[in-house]
Design a protein around this motif. Structure first.
Motif, PDB file in Angstrom:
ATOM      1  N   THR A  23       0.816  -1.046   0.033  1.00 51.92           N
ATOM      2  CA  THR A  23      -0.050  -0.131  -0.031  1.00 51.92           C
ATOM      3  C   THR A  23       0.812   1.214  -0.033  1.00 51.92           C
ATOM      4  OG1 THR A  23      -0.236   0.093   2.243  1.00 51.92           O
ATOM      5  CG2 THR A  23      -1.796  -1.172   1.276  1.00 51.92           C
ATOM      6  N   ALA A  24       0.397   2.332  -0.690  1.00 50.32           N
ATOM      7  CA  ALA A  24       1.062   3.658  -0.600  1.00 50.32           C
ATOM      8  C   ALA A  24       0.020   4.676  -0.266  1.00 50.32           C
ATOM      9  CB  ALA A  24       1.480   3.734  -1.936  1.00 50.32           C
ATOM     10  N   GLU A  25       0.000   5.276   0.803  1.00 49.36           N
ATOM     11  CA  GLU A  25      -1.037   5.827   1.476  1.00 49.36           C
ATOM     12  C   GLU A  25      -0.743   7.324   1.675  1.00 49.36           C
ATOM     13  OE1 GLU A  25      -3.682   3.747   4.248  1.00 49.36           O
ATOM     14  OE2 GLU A  25      -2.172   2.204   4.167  1.00 49.36           O
ATOM     15  N   SER A  26      -1.626   8.334   1.438  1.00 53.96           N
ATOM     16  CA  SER A  26      -1.687   9.582   1.966  1.00 53.96           C
ATOM     17  C   SER A  26      -2.722   9.911   2.744  1.00 53.96           C
ATOM     18  CB  SER A  26      -1.448  10.600   0.742  1.00 53.96           C
ATOM     19  OG  SER A  26      -0.973  12.017   0.906  1.00 53.96           O
ATOM     20  N   CYS A  27      -3.843  10.242   2.098  1.00 56.46           N
ATOM     21  CA  CYS A  27      -4.880  10.713   2.779  1.00 56.46           C
ATOM     22  C   CYS A  27      -5.409   9.710   4.124  1.00 56.46           C
ATOM     23  CB  CYS A  27      -6.088  11.152   2.096  1.00 56.46           C
ATOM     24  SG  CYS A  27      -6.925   9.939   1.030  1.00 56.46           S
ATOM     25  N   THR A  28      -5.240   8.435   3.815  1.00 54.01           N
ATOM     26  CA  THR A  28      -5.680   7.321   4.838  1.00 54.01           C
ATOM     27  C   THR A  28      -4.578   7.291   6.004  1.00 54.01           C
ATOM     28  OG1 THR A  28      -4.644   5.686   3.304  1.00 54.01           O
ATOM     29  CG2 THR A  28      -7.306   6.358   3.400  1.00 54.01           C
ATOM     30  N   GLY A  29      -3.644   7.802   5.925  1.00 56.92           N
ATOM     31  CA  GLY A  29      -2.645   7.650   7.117  1.00 56.92           C
ATOM     32  C   GLY A  29      -2.230   6.232   7.527  1.00 56.92           C
ATOM     33  N   GLY A  30      -2.214   5.351   6.485  1.00 56.66           N
ATOM     34  CA  GLY A  30      -2.049   3.887   7.062  1.00 56.66           C
ATOM     35  C   GLY A  30      -3.415   3.076   7.263  1.00 56.66           C
ATOM     36  N   GLY A  31      -4.458   3.583   7.199  1.00 55.29           N
ATOM     37  CA  GLY A  31      -5.574   2.846   7.454  1.00 55.29           C
ATOM     38  C   GLY A  31      -5.900   1.696   6.683  1.00 55.29           C
ATOM     39  N   ILE A  32      -5.376   1.660   5.188  1.00 58.46           N
ATOM     40  CA  ILE A  32      -5.440   0.418   4.411  1.00 58.46           C
ATOM     41  C   ILE A  32      -4.687  -0.577   5.106  1.00 58.46           C
ATOM     42  CG2 ILE A  32      -5.221  -0.350   2.054  1.00 58.46           C
ATOM     43  CD1 ILE A  32      -5.644   2.420   1.022  1.00 58.46           C
ATOM     44  N   ALA A  33      -3.272  -0.247   5.403  1.00 59.11           N
ATOM     45  CA  ALA A  33      -2.212  -1.305   5.818  1.00 59.11           C
ATOM     46  C   ALA A  33      -2.975  -1.890   7.156  1.00 59.11           C
ATOM     47  CB  ALA A  33      -1.116  -0.532   5.970  1.00 59.11           C
ATOM     48  N   GLU A  34      -3.563  -0.799   8.033  1.00 58.03           N
ATOM     49  CA  GLU A  34      -4.051  -1.266   9.341  1.00 58.03           C
ATOM     50  C   GLU A  34      -5.099  -2.467   8.985  1.00 58.03           C
ATOM     51  OE1 GLU A  34      -6.283  -1.965  12.485  1.00 58.03           O
ATOM     52  OE2 GLU A  34      -7.218  -0.715  11.068  1.00 58.03           O
ATOM     53  N   PHE A  46       0.879  -9.749   2.771  1.00 53.28           N
ATOM     54  CA  PHE A  46       1.176  -8.286   2.884  1.00 53.28           C
ATOM     55  C   PHE A  46       2.567  -7.991   3.061  1.00 53.28           C
ATOM     56  CE2 PHE A  46       1.524  -4.246   5.357  1.00 53.28           C
ATOM     57  CZ  PHE A  46       0.814  -3.278   4.324  1.00 53.28           C
ATOM     58  N   GLU A  47       3.219  -7.210   2.204  1.00 52.25           N
ATOM     59  CA  GLU A  47       4.607  -7.046   1.896  1.00 52.25           C
ATOM     60  C   GLU A  47       4.928  -5.725   2.777  1.00 52.25           C
ATOM     61  OE1 GLU A  47       8.585  -7.895   1.168  1.00 52.25           O
ATOM     62  OE2 GLU A  47       6.756  -9.110   0.670  1.00 52.25           O
ATOM     63  N   ALA A  48       4.401  -4.567   2.461  1.00 58.19           N
ATOM     64  CA  ALA A  48       4.810  -3.326   3.024  1.00 58.19           C
ATOM     65  C   ALA A  48       3.662  -2.250   2.891  1.00 58.19           C
ATOM     66  CB  ALA A  48       6.046  -2.652   2.241  1.00 58.19           C
ATOM     67  N   GLY A  49       3.796  -1.199   3.670  1.00 60.26           N
ATOM     68  CA  GLY A  49       2.966  -0.173   3.731  1.00 60.26           C
ATOM     69  C   GLY A  49       3.694   1.065   3.791  1.00 60.26           C
ATOM     70  N   TYR A  50       3.224   2.053   2.665  1.00 56.12           N
ATOM     71  CA  TYR A  50       4.175   3.259   2.786  1.00 56.12           C
ATOM     72  C   TYR A  50       3.317   4.478   3.092  1.00 56.12           C
ATOM     73  CZ  TYR A  50       7.344   0.452   0.088  1.00 56.12           C
ATOM     74  OH  TYR A  50       8.281  -0.582  -0.201  1.00 56.12           O
ATOM     75  N   SER A  91       8.821  -2.598  -3.086  1.00 57.59           N
ATOM     76  CA  SER A  91       8.349  -3.681  -2.077  1.00 57.59           C
ATOM     77  C   SER A  91       8.573  -5.209  -3.117  1.00 57.59           C
ATOM     78  CB  SER A  91       6.859  -3.377  -1.752  1.00 57.59           C
ATOM     79  OG  SER A  91       5.869  -3.793  -2.941  1.00 57.59           O
ATOM     80  N   GLY A  92       8.486  -5.233  -4.366  1.00 60.72           N
ATOM     81  CA  GLY A  92       8.205  -6.379  -5.051  1.00 60.72           C
ATOM     82  C   GLY A  92       7.121  -7.044  -4.839  1.00 60.72           C
ATOM     83  N   ALA A  93       6.016  -6.272  -4.458  1.00 63.01           N
ATOM     84  CA  ALA A  93       4.623  -7.055  -4.502  1.00 63.01           C
ATOM     85  C   ALA A  93       4.058  -6.859  -5.924  1.00 63.01           C
ATOM     86  CB  ALA A  93       3.822  -6.345  -3.393  1.00 63.01           C
ATOM     87  N   ARG A  94       3.268  -7.934  -6.147  1.00 61.80           N
ATOM     88  CA  ARG A  94       2.621  -7.879  -7.475  1.00 61.80           C
ATOM     89  C   ARG A  94       1.504  -6.772  -7.399  1.00 61.80           C
ATOM     90  NH1 ARG A  94      -0.828 -12.994  -9.549  1.00 61.80           N
ATOM     91  NH2 ARG A  94      -2.103 -11.814 -11.094  1.00 61.80           N
ATOM     92  N   PHE A  95       0.751  -6.868  -6.339  1.00 61.34           N
ATOM     93  CA  PHE A  95      -0.598  -5.943  -6.146  1.00 61.34           C
ATOM     94  C   PHE A  95      -0.097  -4.949  -5.467  1.00 61.34           C
ATOM     95  CE2 PHE A  95      -2.191 -10.254  -6.955  1.00 61.34           C
ATOM     96  CZ  PHE A  95      -3.300 -10.096  -7.947  1.00 61.34           C
ATOM     97  N   ALA A  96      -0.875  -3.807  -5.690  1.00 63.15           N
ATOM     98  CA  ALA A  96      -0.652  -2.371  -4.976  1.00 63.15           C
ATOM     99  C   ALA A  96      -1.755  -1.598  -5.045  1.00 63.15           C
ATOM    100  CB  ALA A  96       0.541  -1.734  -5.529  1.00 63.15           C
ATOM    101  N   VAL A  97      -2.025  -0.981  -4.126  1.00 65.53           N
ATOM    102  CA  VAL A  97      -2.995   0.030  -4.240  1.00 65.53           C
ATOM    103  C   VAL A  97      -2.315   1.477  -3.642  1.00 65.53           C
ATOM    104  CG1 VAL A  97      -3.928  -0.174  -1.927  1.00 65.53           C
ATOM    105  CG2 VAL A  97      -5.281   0.948  -3.627  1.00 65.53           C
ATOM    106  N   ALA A  98      -2.610   2.587  -4.165  1.00 67.97           N
ATOM    107  CA  ALA A  98      -2.087   3.958  -3.532  1.00 67.97           C
ATOM    108  C   ALA A  98      -3.337   4.996  -3.596  1.00 67.97           C
ATOM    109  CB  ALA A  98      -1.128   4.606  -4.624  1.00 67.97           C
ATOM    110  N   VAL A  99      -3.330   5.841  -2.662  1.00 69.35           N
ATOM    111  CA  VAL A  99      -4.440   6.980  -2.588  1.00 69.35           C
ATOM    112  C   VAL A  99      -3.727   8.255  -2.057  1.00 69.35           C
ATOM    113  CG1 VAL A  99      -6.006   5.192  -1.828  1.00 69.35           C
ATOM    114  CG2 VAL A  99      -4.701   6.366  -0.112  1.00 69.35           C
TER     115      VAL A  99
END
Length: 165
Positions: A23-34, A46-50, A91-99
């Motif tokens: 995950t790469a998050e701005s406005c959610t402040g880590g909420g997706i990774a949480e 789950f590989e990493a959260g930014y 991260s090397g992850a296949r799947f990713a999301v960014a907000v």
């Protein structure tokens, strides 16, 4: 479907493929990774959260070109595309999301009102971007963003498009 159930279903789909998500998050402040890491055993998929709240960190951690912020702003399709690709590469992850969005209560403009959120999802080389306009207070906008991000990831992991028609 609540966030924990969404994350559990996402984890099941990713484990069947032996795939990882980041995950790469701005406005959610880590909420997706949480939400993802609420699920027991999520370390298997789950590989990493930014959490890159500032533009400087978007550049430093994810490689977002600084010129993009001046050209289109942090809340834009171009920036979330760069964020999602940077997260995948690092991260090397296949799947990713960014907000990236404007959760409020301030910070909006006529062109980008409060509640404007850009989301990018990636599966390998496939990339999807969507603009959402969520309503409600800051907490509500953030929660809706987390839910939309997880719904999109789940759809992508199931071989579907993450965008709503």
């Amino acid at each position: 479907m609540d966030l924990t159930e969404l994350a559990t279903r996402l984890g099941d789909a990713l484990q069947r493929q032996h795939a990882q998500v980041t995950t790469a998050e701005s406005c959610t402040g880590g909420g997706i990774a949480e939400a993802i890491t609420r699920v027991a055993g999520s370390s298997a998929w789950f590989e990493a959260g930014y959490v890159t709240y500032s533009n400087a960190q978007k550049t430093l951690q994810l490689g977002v070109p600084t010129a993009l912020f001046e050209q289109v702003g942090a809340v834009s399709a171009e920036v979330v595309q760069a964020m999602v690709r940077g997260a995948q590469e690092r991260s090397g992850a296949r799947f990713a999301v960014a907000v990236s969005g404007i959760a409020g209560p301030g910070g909006g403009s006529p062109e980008k009102p409060v509640g404007t959120v850009w989301i990018a999802w990636a599966d390998g080389s496939r990339l999807y971007v969507d603009r959402q306009l969520f309503s409600g207070n800051r907490q509500s906008v953030r929660e809706q963003t987390v839910a939309a991000a997880l719904h999109g990831l789940l759809a992508l992991a199931l071989g579907e498009k993450p965008l709503r028609d």
